[in-house]
Structures are given as structure tokens and as C-alpha cells.
Design a protein around this motif. Sequence first.
Motif, PDB file in Angstrom:
ATOM      1  N   ARG A  15      33.232 125.434  20.019  1.00 39.32           N
ATOM      2  CA  ARG A  15      34.633 125.190  20.557  1.00 39.32           C
ATOM      3  C   ARG A  15      34.795 125.833  21.522  1.00 39.32           C
ATOM      4  O   ARG A  15      34.487 126.932  22.042  1.00 39.32           O
ATOM      5  N   ARG A  16      35.669 125.047  22.615  1.00 42.27           N
ATOM      6  CA  ARG A  16      35.818 125.807  23.944  1.00 42.27           C
ATOM      7  C   ARG A  16      36.874 126.973  23.648  1.00 42.27           C
ATOM      8  O   ARG A  16      36.763 128.054  24.334  1.00 42.27           O
ATOM      9  N   GLU A  17      37.708 127.045  22.692  1.00 43.44           N
ATOM     10  CA  GLU A  17      38.524 128.128  22.347  1.00 43.44           C
ATOM     11  C   GLU A  17      37.764 129.222  21.986  1.00 43.44           C
ATOM     12  O   GLU A  17      38.200 130.250  22.247  1.00 43.44           O
ATOM     13  N   ASP A  18      36.606 129.137  21.127  1.00 45.31           N
ATOM     14  CA  ASP A  18      35.695 130.178  20.972  1.00 45.31           C
ATOM     15  C   ASP A  18      35.143 130.821  22.238  1.00 45.31           C
ATOM     16  O   ASP A  18      34.984 131.797  22.332  1.00 45.31           O
ATOM     17  N   SER A  63      37.528 132.674  23.840  1.00 39.57           N
ATOM     18  CA  SER A  63      37.901 133.930  23.218  1.00 39.57           C
ATOM     19  C   SER A  63      36.791 134.989  23.491  1.00 39.57           C
ATOM     20  O   SER A  63      37.084 136.201  23.863  1.00 39.57           O
TER      21      SER A  63
END
Length: 104
Positions: free
Chosen positions: A91-94, A97
Motif C-alpha cells: 500500500r502507498r500508505e505503508d 510510513s
Amino acid sequence: MLTISGEHDLSTAPSLRRRLDSLLDEGAVMVIDLSPATFIDSSILGVILDGRRRAADREIGFAVVHANGAEAVDRVLEVTGLRAELPVHARREDAFSAVSGNSG
């Protein structure tokens, strides 16, 4: 964020390298999204690996995303062992982060 879509091989590697160089010159964390790519070859993997090395030399965060992308790209990442080495995030969010506050 650098999104790579479509097919990429030796003929597109110089253009991708220039785009990575430009982003590295800006000094911001870098996330490469391979999700829309339908094909990448070893020359593209070489550009990505070189980009990661140069980002690490400059202490710039670097991550790769491949979320629900083409099976051909997934297979290349698995066969080469780069899924774990880069690492590749689902995921982009991961990915964001992972690069925030570190050198990738």
C-alpha cells in the motif's frame, strides 16, 4: 511519488533514470509506485536499485509500492528476490510510513 505505468524496458530506462535523478536532486523522500506497470525488465530493476543506492547515499527515504498490479511485474519482483530486498510495500500508505523519518 513516481508512478510507473505501462511497459518499461531498456528503451525507457534512460528516461526513468532522468526522472529519478530529478527527484533525487530535490532531496525529498521517494516512493516509486509500480502498481500500474504492466511489464518491467532487468534494466528497469537496475534503475530502481541504483536510485535506492543513491537515495541511501544522500540519506533520502526510498520505498517501492506494488499493490494489485500486473502479475508479470509481481513475478519479476519475486523471482529476483527484490520484493524483500527493496522492500516492496502493498500500500502507498505503508511505503510513505516507511520512508518518513528514515533513509529507506
